[in-house]
Motif scaffolding. Structure first.
Motif, short mmCIF file in Angstrom:
data_model
loop_
_atom_site.label_atom_id
_atom_site.label_comp_id
_atom_site.label_asym_id
_atom_site.label_seq_id
_atom_site.Cartn_x
_atom_site.Cartn_y
_atom_site.Cartn_z
N HIS A 111 -5.90 5.77 -10.40
CA HIS A 111 -6.41 3.87 -10.35
C HIS A 111 -5.98 3.40 -12.07
O HIS A 111 -6.59 4.69 -13.39
CB HIS A 111 -7.50 4.05 -9.89
CG HIS A 111 -7.87 4.19 -8.61
ND1 HIS A 111 -7.42 5.78 -7.60
CD2 HIS A 111 -7.60 3.56 -7.27
CE1 HIS A 111 -7.87 5.16 -6.34
NE2 HIS A 111 -7.60 4.07 -6.31
N LYS B 51 1.42 -1.23 0.29
CA LYS B 51 -0.09 -0.28 0.03
C LYS B 51 0.94 1.45 0.22
O LYS B 51 1.82 1.44 0.21
CB LYS B 51 -1.51 0.21 1.09
CG LYS B 51 -1.36 -1.39 1.08
CD LYS B 51 -2.92 -1.24 0.24
CE LYS B 51 -3.63 -2.35 0.86
NZ LYS B 51 -5.16 -3.09 -0.32
N LEU C 218 -2.95 3.30 -8.48
CA LEU C 218 -2.60 2.25 -7.74
C LEU C 218 -3.60 0.93 -8.16
O LEU C 218 -4.85 1.58 -9.55
CB LEU C 218 -3.73 2.86 -6.38
CG LEU C 218 -3.15 3.84 -5.20
CD1 LEU C 218 -3.64 4.48 -4.08
CD2 LEU C 218 -1.37 3.22 -5.20
N ASP C 219 -4.38 -0.26 -7.72
CA ASP C 219 -5.57 -0.54 -9.11
C ASP C 219 -6.49 -0.93 -7.85
O ASP C 219 -6.49 -0.12 -6.90
CB ASP C 219 -4.37 -2.31 -8.53
CG ASP C 219 -3.96 -3.31 -7.01
OD1 ASP C 219 -4.61 -2.65 -5.71
OD2 ASP C 219 -3.90 -3.76 -7.39
N LYS C 220 -7.15 -2.15 -8.13
CA LYS C 220 -8.32 -1.53 -7.67
C LYS C 220 -8.23 -1.90 -6.37
O LYS C 220 -9.46 -1.21 -5.02
CB LYS C 220 -9.73 -3.17 -8.01
CG LYS C 220 -9.88 -2.69 -9.69
CD LYS C 220 -10.61 -3.75 -10.34
CE LYS C 220 -11.44 -2.96 -11.95
NZ LYS C 220 -11.64 -4.10 -12.34
N LYS C 221 -7.30 -3.03 -5.59
CA LYS C 221 -7.57 -2.63 -3.98
C LYS C 221 -6.82 -1.44 -3.64
O LYS C 221 -6.17 -2.18 -2.13
CB LYS C 221 -7.06 -4.54 -4.45
CG LYS C 221 -7.38 -5.62 -4.77
CD LYS C 221 -7.33 -6.77 -4.16
CE LYS C 221 -7.67 -8.28 -4.63
NZ LYS C 221 -7.18 -9.49 -4.40
N GLY C 222 -6.01 -0.75 -3.71
CA GLY C 222 -5.31 -0.20 -3.55
C GLY C 222 -3.78 -0.21 -3.54
O GLY C 222 -2.87 0.58 -2.46
N ASN C 223 -3.38 -1.37 -3.88
CA ASN C 223 -2.36 -1.90 -4.30
C ASN C 223 -0.99 -0.64 -5.28
O ASN C 223 -1.72 -0.17 -6.57
CB ASN C 223 -1.93 -3.05 -4.41
CG ASN C 223 -2.50 -4.57 -3.39
OD1 ASN C 223 -1.98 -3.80 -2.46
ND2 ASN C 223 -3.33 -4.77 -3.91
#
Length: 550
Positions: free
Chosen positions: A261, A110, A284-289
């Protein structure tokens, strides 16, 4: 970045022809070129089309909401994230090696913060208190690495979190006046100074110039809980470098971070980036990574989405964002529309009853054998678009193609048509809105915006029920549609006629002029009219021209 497949896609209100032709043409392109092509849908599939796909065991194409470029279409800068414990010195080295100006600080994938080369430069140039190294909770590992030091006494996993940094340049009597408990003392090889620092309860002593530390001093330091670091650098160099051991978390930006995103539209982030002075922004990706970084240069090098348009060639019927895409081909059988392309494209437009007939011809031209399932889709598309050869758009070429495809697919044209039209006209459980927009197209004719919906059925009773339902729906929603004229064709395939519902200023005069008939209250019966493309729209166009000349 992995190359994205070319999207083969029909119009926004997909019918059986646009979906089936897209699927089968994508299959042909894969076979002929070896590249990746994927059929996509620009809207929700109607029941007739779903029936056809189920019957021939073909999956529904995935929905594509827009071909406007997304962040995921951009070649990102793959800058590895770093720990918040990383020293300023190592952060600077990483930036130089990677030729970047920003590092993302991560915690279990994150985004925790960002540090820029400007942040590090400011940390060197600005004045800091002598206790900054402790306030920053600096790991001893960072100090050892920065000073190229050896830990003679102490725990490398501990933190220097209390006290200030001082240089023991005076004799021991003077040192007692400015050394406090927990301080880090930078000194030389003088035994007396080392002993004084330990007796004053220093937290750490840094012995410069690689001087050896006596066993007595080591023993006393262990007993007093004082760490000893031995460094090859001189006192000046140690004093200059010590702040570079501070972890990046102390200087990183962590509040109000601007991150984008993968599914953000490029145009949206471009506007934000233009207003900010940052050179790089985290993605960031959908999971916030954390995924990577993006800068203005990445947008300049961006490749637009590649698209093949099937069964249409007008901008207002195309998937949203079409003007930002790279159109490679257009395969169609409609009138020429308003689409414009930057580069030359392969444009195949033939006056046939169905796009599927063109796709069938292209299989023959490329000497590619048609699989039974693909043949079934093309045959169904021709049956649908020509209303089993009843439409005036149908040509002998369409009939011949449908017959050959039916043989390959192992189906009866009459049975297939009955099953398809039955599935398509089964409107039970559907809302008025779903029915109206099941097969709906917009046209712009001489500054008049026209919407034409159509339902085809072999069941007279079903069409009569729809007539009672749909006119009130049209009246309720006409203003919000934003159109000048709204038409709904209730087409009886068996009787080859259409009941036309109409709304809009001048719609009555337009219909009466177009078909030379008298109209009732917002409805007219048009015997022999079954085709929107070849009968309805051309007649409306001629009527608009005629009324404009009057």
């Amino acid at each position: 970045m992995k190359e994205r497949p070319v999207a083969v896609i029909g119009h926004r209100n997909p019918d059986t022809d646009s979906i089936c032709s897209a699927i089968v043409y994508a299959n042909l392109k894969r076979i002929v070129t070896g590249r990746s092509y994927e059929a996509r849908s620009a809207g929700h599939l109607n029941e007739e089309t779903r029936y056809v796909l189920r019957r021939f065991g073909v999956e529904e194409p995935r929905y594509l909401a827009t071909v406007e470029p997304l962040v995921r279409d951009v070649e990102l800068q793959h800058i590895d994230g770093v720990s918040e414990e990383l020293s300023l010195k190592n952060a600077w080295s990483l930036m130089k090696e990677a030729n970047v100006v920003t590092l993302p600080i991560l915690n279990e994938g994150k985004l925790d913060g960002l540090i820029t080369i400007g942040d590090i430069a400011r940390s060197y140039m600005e004045e800091h208190d002598s206790d900054t190294v402790a306030v920053a909770n600096t790991p001893y590992r960072n100090i050892l690495d920065t000073l190229d030091g050896t830990l003679v006494v102490g725990d490398a996993g501990a933190y220097f979190d209390r006290g200030k940094v001082v240089i023991a340049a005076a004799n021991p009597d003077v040192m007692e006046e400015y050394i406090d408990e927990h301080d880090m003392v930078i000194l030389g090889n003088r035994y007396e100074s080392q002993l004084c620092a330990i007796e004053m309860k220093a937290g750490c002593i840094v012995v410069c110039l690689g001087s050896p530390v006596s066993r007595t001093i080591q023993k006393l330091a262990k007993q007093a809980g004082c760490a000893i670091i031995c460094t090859p650098f001189d006192t000046y160099t140690v004093a200059r470098l010590i702040n570079q051991s501070i972890p990046v978390r102390y200087f990183m930006k962590k509040d109000n971070l601007i991150a984008f995103h993968m599914d953000d539209y490029v145009e949206d982030i471009r506007a934000i980036m233009a207003k900010k002075r940052h050179r790089n922004f985290p993605i960031l990706d959908k999971k916030g990574n954390y995924v990577g970084m993006i800068g203005r240069r990445n947008l300049l090098d961006m490749k637009p989405r590649q698209v093949i348009m099937v069964d249409h060639n007008e901008k207002n019927q195309a998937v949203p964002g079409i003007m930002a895409a790279e159109i490679l081909e257009i395969i169609d059988h409609h009138r020429l529309g308003s689409i414009e392309t930057i580069n030359p494209v392969y444009f195949r437009n033939q006056p046939l009853g169905c796009t599927a007939t063109i796709v069938y011809q292209m299989y023959l031209e490329n000497h590619v054998q048609i699989e039974p399932a693909m043949a079934g889709l093309l045959c169904s598309a021709i049956v649908s678009d020509t209303l089993l050869f009843r439409s005036p758009t149908c040509t002998p070429v369409d009939k011949e193609a449908a017959g050959a495809l039916a043989e390959i697919a192992g189906v009866s044209l009459e049975e297939l048509a009955g099953s398809m039209f039955g599935a398509g006209s089964n409107l039970s459980g559907k809302t008025d809105e779903e029915i109206f927009y099941q097969d709906f197209k917009k046209f712009n004719i001489q500054n008049i915006s026209l919407g034409v919906a159509q339902i085809s059925s072999m069941n007279r009773g079903e069409l009569e029920d729809l007539r009672e339902r749909m006119l009130p729906y049209m009246e309720r929603n006409f203003k919000s549609s934003g159109l000048d004229i709204l038409l709904f064709m209730l087409t009886n395939i068996a009787e080859e006629s259409t009941d036309l519902l109409f709304l809009g200023a001048g719609a009555r005069d337009l219909i009466e002029t177009a078909f030379e008939v008298g109209t009732g209250e917002n409805i007219v019966c048009l015997p022999g009219v079954v085709s929107r493309k070849k009968q309805m729209v051309p007649a409306i166009l001629r009527a608009i021209q005629k009324l404009g000349e009057a």
